[in-house]
Design an enzyme around this catalytic site. Structure first.
Site, PDB file in Angstrom:
ATOM      1  N   TYR A  46       0.825  -1.139   0.047  1.00  0.00           N
ATOM      2  CA  TYR A  46       0.094   0.031   0.081  1.00  0.00           C
ATOM      3  C   TYR A  46       0.994   1.198   0.006  1.00  0.00           C
ATOM      4  CZ  TYR A  46      -4.283  -2.648   1.254  1.00  0.00           C
ATOM      5  OH  TYR A  46      -5.396  -3.415   1.213  1.00  0.00           O
ATOM      6  N   TYR A  80      -1.111 -10.051   0.574  1.00  0.00           N
ATOM      7  CA  TYR A  80      -0.161  -9.084   1.391  1.00  0.00           C
ATOM      8  C   TYR A  80      -0.334  -9.800   2.831  1.00  0.00           C
ATOM      9  CZ  TYR A  80      -3.401  -5.966   3.304  1.00  0.00           C
ATOM     10  OH  TYR A  80      -4.564  -5.336   3.844  1.00  0.00           O
ATOM     11  N   ARG A 126      -3.706 -11.562   3.886  1.00  0.00           N
ATOM     12  CA  ARG A 126      -4.963 -11.374   3.083  1.00  0.00           C
ATOM     13  C   ARG A 126      -4.816 -11.724   1.707  1.00  0.00           C
ATOM     14  NH1 ARG A 126      -8.310  -7.443   4.351  1.00  0.00           N
ATOM     15  NH2 ARG A 126      -9.698  -9.273   3.899  1.00  0.00           N
ATOM     16  N   HIS A 150      -7.438  -8.034  -2.727  1.00  0.00           N
ATOM     17  CA  HIS A 150      -8.895  -7.385  -2.249  1.00  0.00           C
ATOM     18  C   HIS A 150      -8.921  -5.804  -2.679  1.00  0.00           C
ATOM     19  CE1 HIS A 150      -6.586  -6.669   1.318  1.00  0.00           C
ATOM     20  NE2 HIS A 150      -7.338  -5.506   1.451  1.00  0.00           N
ATOM     21  N   HIS A 169     -10.800  -2.557  -1.329  1.00  0.00           N
ATOM     22  CA  HIS A 169     -11.897  -1.856  -0.474  1.00  0.00           C
ATOM     23  C   HIS A 169     -13.072  -1.008  -1.305  1.00  0.00           C
ATOM     24  CE1 HIS A 169      -9.518  -2.891   3.280  1.00  0.00           C
ATOM     25  NE2 HIS A 169      -8.448  -2.853   2.154  1.00  0.00           N
TER      26      HIS A 169
END
Lengths: 246, 204
Positions: free
Chosen positions: A112, A151, A161, A164, A166
């Protein structure tokens, strides 16, 4: 925008057995961040029925294109090029028109662009990770991005995770406000993930899992995933006694 | 076999996670150049009507630790008690007031701050007036479904006593968790997610 008058009925109650509970110890951070007392229920007043809306004038030309909206001139983000598209509906299957959707995600390597993310996978200099759009007359939306990578995160010793994206979703009323996550068909991390597994019902998880949509791909260019989102429906107000102006 | 009712199910909520800022307030984490400004940062336009106030507070977890990665949204009526929403049928709200704001809890102090106006009263479903209030929605890492609560004002004691929603709270000692305290700057409203001072949350 349509000239149709917006409905102003109260929203259907949330099914709190369908949504994740507040306390889900497998997802450790929920333990100290979950209320222990029961929420107080009440029928919607104007404060819940109304909500902010956003005009198309809000959007910049690349807001729905994460491949380009942070990229340097002539460059683009690295990764699997995909279109994510679908409809925003309410529980009565009516399109939710003119609603703002915001999305954010990691890059192709699962990193991120956030100062708190210290994962060793590198940043992509051409990928920011945020986008937004507004649904059309039929509740449709679409955006272009790269498929995010899985990640690791410090929950269990070896938790990862799933890939995905959000989503932050506005409807017509503040009581419809929703944040959720979209997963990708076939990802083996989905059933292993403690955050996914905060959702008690397997069907509800399936409904957050986008399907590969070959009919919406652009040949030799970009694949597509379809993801419909459902917000709370509202009651029709036939035969309902209401004071003037409500 | 009976007929199907045919309703869809609401999409299940998931946590906003620790990186919610990327999508909802990118400048807050230095992600500039995509949007001109973080949405919801400014609620007040030029010539806004009403008493301007600052609301400050923290969101505190069950150990007493302030959340430094939460996102707080508020929704409220204008000074005349009108909502800036297409679902508002009683009149035109002040066009210089958005009614909606969004702020992060600060990464160092855990404080959120809203520059807004004190809302006017809005009717309840039966036409009685509610006390002036601001609707809050809190999301963060560890919160699976956004939490709804309301802020009421300490200096509106009479209206608070007559408020139809506050009147429903059976445990009267919990009403105080919804009352913001008057300060020099405006109002202080701390939200306790858990524990003896747990804020009243709503299923609305």
């Amino acid at each position: 925008m349509s000239n149709a008058v917006r409905e102003t009925g109260a929203f259907f109650p949330r099914d709190r057995e369908w949504h994740p509970k507040a306390l889900t110890p497998g997802y450790k951070t929920s333990v100290a961040r979950s209320p222990q007392k029961a929420p107080i229920s009440f029928g919607n007043s104007l404060s819940e029925i109304t909500g902010p809306t956003f005009g198309h004038g809000l959007l910049g030309p690349l807001d729905d294109d994460l491949i380009l909206n942070f990229a340097r001139e002539g460059e683009s983000a690295i990764g699997e090029r995909i279109i994510v598209h679908g409809r925003l509906l309410d529980e009565r299957a009516k399109p939710v028109r003119g609603a703002l959707l915001e999305f954010w995600q990691a890059n192709a390597g699962g990193r991120y662009r956030h100062k708190k993310d210290a994962y060793l996978a590198p940043l992509d200099p051409n990928f920011g990770g945020c986008g937004r759009t507004i649904t059309d007359e039929d509740g449709y939306y679409a955006f272009r991005t790269i498929k995010p990578g899985p990640y690791p995160w410090p929950n269990g010793v070896n938790d990862w995770r799933p890939s995905h994206i959000h989503f932050s979703v506005f409807g017509d009323g503040f009581a419809q406000r929703l944040i959720t996550q979209m997963y990708f068909e076939g990802d083996p991390h989905i059933p292993l993930c403690p955050i996914v597994n905060t959702i008690p019902d397997k069907t509800a998880i399936d409904l957050l899992t986008a399907r590969l949509d070959m009919n919406a791909t652009i040949p030799m260019d970009t694949r597509a995933y379809k993801f419909d989102i459902v917000l709370r429906g509202r009651r029709q107000t036939h035969f309902e006694n209401r004071p003037e102006g409500m | 076999m009976m007929q199907e009712l045919g309703y869809l199910k609401e999409s299940a909520s998931q946590t906003a996670g620790p990186y919610v800022h990327i999508g909802c307030m990118p400048s807050y984490v230095g992600l500039d150049g995509v949007y001109p400004e973080n949405l919801g940062r400014t609620m007040l336009g030029e010539g806004v009507k009403g008493q301007q106030i600052t609301i400050e507070g923290q969101v505190v977890d069950g150990t007493g630790t302030p959340l430094k990665d939460a996102m707080v949204e508020i929704w409220q009526a204008d000074a005349a008690g009108l909502y800036n929403s297409p679902s508002e049928r009683r009149g035109q709200a002040d066009p210089a007031f958005s009614g909606w704001g969004r702020q992060a809890t600060d990464a160092d102090s855990g404080l959120f701050t809203f520059e807004t106006i004190k809302p006017g009263a809005v009717p309840w479903t039966d036409g009685r007036m509610q006390a002036p209030h601001i609707s809050f929605w809190i999301v963060a890492r560890g919160i699976n479904l956004g939490l709804n609560t309301r802020l009421y004002f300490e200096d509106e004691a009479e209206a608070n006593d007559a408020d139809p929603l506050l009147a429903r709270i059976e445990h009267r000692n919990r009403v105080k968790t919804l009352i913001a305290k008057k300060t020099d700057a405006g109002y202080r409203f701390d939200i306790h997610l858990q524990g003896p001072d747990e804020t009243v949350f709503f299923d609305l």
